[in-house]
Design a protein around this motif. Sequence first.
Motif, PDB file in Angstrom:
ATOM      1  N   ASN A   2       0.851  -1.174   0.000  1.00 38.53           N
ATOM      2  CA  ASN A   2       0.000   0.000   0.000  1.00 38.53           C
ATOM      3  C   ASN A   2       0.893   1.231   0.000  1.00 38.53           C
ATOM      4  O   ASN A   2       1.763   1.363   0.850  1.00 38.53           O
ATOM      5  CB  ASN A   2      -0.906  -0.025   1.242  1.00 38.53           C
ATOM      6  CG  ASN A   2      -2.180   0.749   1.032  1.00 38.53           C
ATOM      7  OD1 ASN A   2      -2.395   1.335  -0.020  1.00 38.53           O
ATOM      8  ND2 ASN A   2      -3.017   0.753   2.049  1.00 38.53           N
ATOM      9  N   ILE A   3       0.682   2.127  -0.959  1.00 38.63           N
ATOM     10  CA  ILE A   3       1.517   3.315  -1.099  1.00 38.63           C
ATOM     11  C   ILE A   3       0.620   4.545  -1.121  1.00 38.63           C
ATOM     12  O   ILE A   3      -0.459   4.514  -1.720  1.00 38.63           O
ATOM     13  CB  ILE A   3       2.401   3.228  -2.360  1.00 38.63           C
ATOM     14  CG1 ILE A   3       3.384   4.391  -2.433  1.00 38.63           C
ATOM     15  CG2 ILE A   3       1.576   3.139  -3.605  1.00 38.63           C
ATOM     16  CD1 ILE A   3       4.434   4.223  -3.521  1.00 38.63           C
ATOM     17  N   SER A   4       1.050   5.592  -0.456  1.00 40.75           N
ATOM     18  CA  SER A   4       0.241   6.807  -0.402  1.00 40.75           C
ATOM     19  C   SER A   4       0.317   7.552  -1.731  1.00 40.75           C
ATOM     20  O   SER A   4       1.220   7.335  -2.534  1.00 40.75           O
ATOM     21  CB  SER A   4       0.740   7.719   0.726  1.00 40.75           C
ATOM     22  OG  SER A   4       1.997   8.276   0.383  1.00 40.75           O
ATOM     23  N   GLU A   5      -0.649   8.440  -1.922  1.00 37.97           N
ATOM     24  CA  GLU A   5      -0.653   9.261  -3.133  1.00 37.97           C
ATOM     25  C   GLU A   5       0.632  10.083  -3.228  1.00 37.97           C
ATOM     26  O   GLU A   5       1.256  10.150  -4.284  1.00 37.97           O
ATOM     27  CB  GLU A   5      -1.866  10.196  -3.148  1.00 37.97           C
ATOM     28  CG  GLU A   5      -3.169   9.499  -3.375  1.00 37.97           C
ATOM     29  CD  GLU A   5      -4.338  10.472  -3.416  1.00 37.97           C
ATOM     30  OE1 GLU A   5      -4.174  11.585  -3.963  1.00 37.97           O
ATOM     31  OE2 GLU A   5      -5.404  10.112  -2.902  1.00 37.97           O
ATOM     32  N   TYR A   8       3.550   7.926  -4.162  1.00 37.47           N
ATOM     33  CA  TYR A   8       3.454   7.516  -5.564  1.00 37.47           C
ATOM     34  C   TYR A   8       3.863   8.656  -6.490  1.00 37.47           C
ATOM     35  O   TYR A   8       4.607   8.450  -7.441  1.00 37.47           O
ATOM     36  CB  TYR A   8       2.031   7.040  -5.902  1.00 37.47           C
ATOM     37  CG  TYR A   8       1.927   6.511  -7.314  1.00 37.47           C
ATOM     38  CD1 TYR A   8       2.389   5.235  -7.627  1.00 37.47           C
ATOM     39  CD2 TYR A   8       1.412   7.299  -8.334  1.00 37.47           C
ATOM     40  CE1 TYR A   8       2.317   4.746  -8.926  1.00 37.47           C
ATOM     41  CE2 TYR A   8       1.333   6.828  -9.629  1.00 37.47           C
ATOM     42  CZ  TYR A   8       1.787   5.553  -9.927  1.00 37.47           C
ATOM     43  OH  TYR A   8       1.731   5.084 -11.211  1.00 37.47           O
ATOM     44  N   GLU A  11       7.862   9.156  -5.824  1.00 34.23           N
ATOM     45  CA  GLU A  11       8.733   8.024  -6.146  1.00 34.23           C
ATOM     46  C   GLU A  11       8.497   7.442  -7.534  1.00 34.23           C
ATOM     47  O   GLU A  11       9.387   6.802  -8.080  1.00 34.23           O
ATOM     48  CB  GLU A  11       8.562   6.924  -5.099  1.00 34.23           C
ATOM     49  CG  GLU A  11       8.993   7.347  -3.713  1.00 34.23           C
ATOM     50  CD  GLU A  11       8.607   6.342  -2.643  1.00 34.23           C
ATOM     51  OE1 GLU A  11       8.308   5.172  -2.994  1.00 34.23           O
ATOM     52  OE2 GLU A  11       8.585   6.730  -1.463  1.00 34.23           O
ATOM     53  N   ARG A  12       7.336   7.660  -8.083  1.00 27.70           N
ATOM     54  CA  ARG A  12       7.037   7.039  -9.367  1.00 27.70           C
ATOM     55  C   ARG A  12       6.681   8.050 -10.453  1.00 27.70           C
ATOM     56  O   ARG A  12       7.414   8.193 -11.424  1.00 27.70           O
ATOM     57  CB  ARG A  12       5.894   6.018  -9.196  1.00 27.70           C
ATOM     58  CG  ARG A  12       5.560   5.256 -10.441  1.00 27.70           C
ATOM     59  CD  ARG A  12       6.676   4.338 -10.842  1.00 27.70           C
ATOM     60  NE  ARG A  12       6.206   3.412 -11.866  1.00 27.70           N
ATOM     61  CZ  ARG A  12       6.992   2.681 -12.607  1.00 27.70           C
ATOM     62  NH1 ARG A  12       8.295   2.733 -12.435  1.00 27.70           N
ATOM     63  NH2 ARG A  12       6.495   1.876 -13.515  1.00 27.70           N
ATOM     64  N   LEU A  13       5.587   8.743 -10.287  1.00 27.76           N
ATOM     65  CA  LEU A  13       5.085   9.593 -11.371  1.00 27.76           C
ATOM     66  C   LEU A  13       6.036  10.749 -11.681  1.00 27.76           C
ATOM     67  O   LEU A  13       6.474  10.906 -12.826  1.00 27.76           O
ATOM     68  CB  LEU A  13       3.686  10.111 -11.049  1.00 27.76           C
ATOM     69  CG  LEU A  13       3.020  10.966 -12.130  1.00 27.76           C
ATOM     70  CD1 LEU A  13       2.970  10.234 -13.461  1.00 27.76           C
ATOM     71  CD2 LEU A  13       1.617  11.366 -11.692  1.00 27.76           C
ATOM     72  N   LYS A  99      -1.320  13.486 -14.729  1.00 32.90           N
ATOM     73  CA  LYS A  99      -1.095  14.084 -13.403  1.00 32.90           C
ATOM     74  C   LYS A  99      -2.031  15.267 -13.183  1.00 32.90           C
ATOM     75  O   LYS A  99      -2.691  15.361 -12.143  1.00 32.90           O
ATOM     76  CB  LYS A  99       0.366  14.526 -13.279  1.00 32.90           C
ATOM     77  CG  LYS A  99       0.683  15.241 -11.988  1.00 32.90           C
ATOM     78  CD  LYS A  99       2.150  15.682 -11.944  1.00 32.90           C
ATOM     79  CE  LYS A  99       2.460  16.467 -10.691  1.00 32.90           C
ATOM     80  NZ  LYS A  99       3.877  16.866 -10.638  1.00 32.90           N
ATOM     81  N   LYS A 116      -6.713   5.025  -7.758  1.00 31.34           N
ATOM     82  CA  LYS A 116      -6.542   3.715  -8.395  1.00 31.34           C
ATOM     83  C   LYS A 116      -6.548   3.843  -9.923  1.00 31.34           C
ATOM     84  O   LYS A 116      -5.783   3.174 -10.619  1.00 31.34           O
ATOM     85  CB  LYS A 116      -7.628   2.736  -7.942  1.00 31.34           C
ATOM     86  CG  LYS A 116      -7.475   2.286  -6.521  1.00 31.34           C
ATOM     87  CD  LYS A 116      -8.560   1.304  -6.124  1.00 31.34           C
ATOM     88  CE  LYS A 116      -8.372   0.878  -4.683  1.00 31.34           C
ATOM     89  NZ  LYS A 116      -9.360  -0.117  -4.280  1.00 31.34           N
ATOM     90  N   VAL A 119      -3.107   5.322 -11.005  1.00 31.07           N
ATOM     91  CA  VAL A 119      -2.038   4.316 -10.971  1.00 31.07           C
ATOM     92  C   VAL A 119      -2.182   3.357 -12.142  1.00 31.07           C
ATOM     93  O   VAL A 119      -1.195   3.061 -12.832  1.00 31.07           O
ATOM     94  CB  VAL A 119      -2.035   3.557  -9.624  1.00 31.07           C
ATOM     95  CG1 VAL A 119      -1.071   2.384  -9.673  1.00 31.07           C
ATOM     96  CG2 VAL A 119      -1.686   4.500  -8.480  1.00 31.07           C
ATOM     97  N   GLU A 123       0.747   3.340 -14.951  1.00 29.21           N
ATOM     98  CA  GLU A 123       1.520   2.099 -15.092  1.00 29.21           C
ATOM     99  C   GLU A 123       1.317   1.484 -16.474  1.00 29.21           C
ATOM    100  O   GLU A 123       2.231   0.891 -17.037  1.00 29.21           O
ATOM    101  CB  GLU A 123       1.155   1.106 -13.984  1.00 29.21           C
ATOM    102  CG  GLU A 123       1.545   1.578 -12.590  1.00 29.21           C
ATOM    103  CD  GLU A 123       3.015   1.942 -12.450  1.00 29.21           C
ATOM    104  OE1 GLU A 123       3.888   1.224 -12.988  1.00 29.21           O
ATOM    105  OE2 GLU A 123       3.299   2.972 -11.796  1.00 29.21           O
TER     106      GLU A 123
END
Length: 143
Positions: A2-5, A8, A11-13, A99, A116, A119, A123
């Motif tokens: 489980n990752i917070s907005e 995310y 670290e990702r977007l 975004k 959701k 993500v 992805e």
Amino acid sequence: MNISEQAYFQERLDNQINWYDKKSSHFQKVYRCLKGIVIFFSASIPLLVGFISDYGFWEIVIGAIGVSIAVIEGWLSLTKYHENWIEYRSICETLRHEKYMYLTRTGVYDIENPFKVLVDRVESIISNETVNWASLNYNQNGG
């Protein structure tokens, strides 16, 4: 997991947006530089041909310029700087679009739990690009 907005986004977007932005800019600079050299060399050949009768070494210079043009164009064809520049810029802008659509809760994000959807869409964009890259490199290398 489980990752917070916020995690995310950081670290990702945002990481992916920055990576595609930097790669796109790099490919654009290299492509434009090499194409500029090709244009300059190509334009210099007609000018230098006029000097061949006066000075024999210009034949070698013009030949070297012609070879350089062929090598640079071949390198551009192999490395696909132009294609990567366009593709990476497109992906970067698509991720930015997702975004900002999410942050403003517009379009497909105008629902109760949009995280959701974000993500899933992000992805999917990244995964599709990875598959396309692998396919291109496999086919380019004789696979």
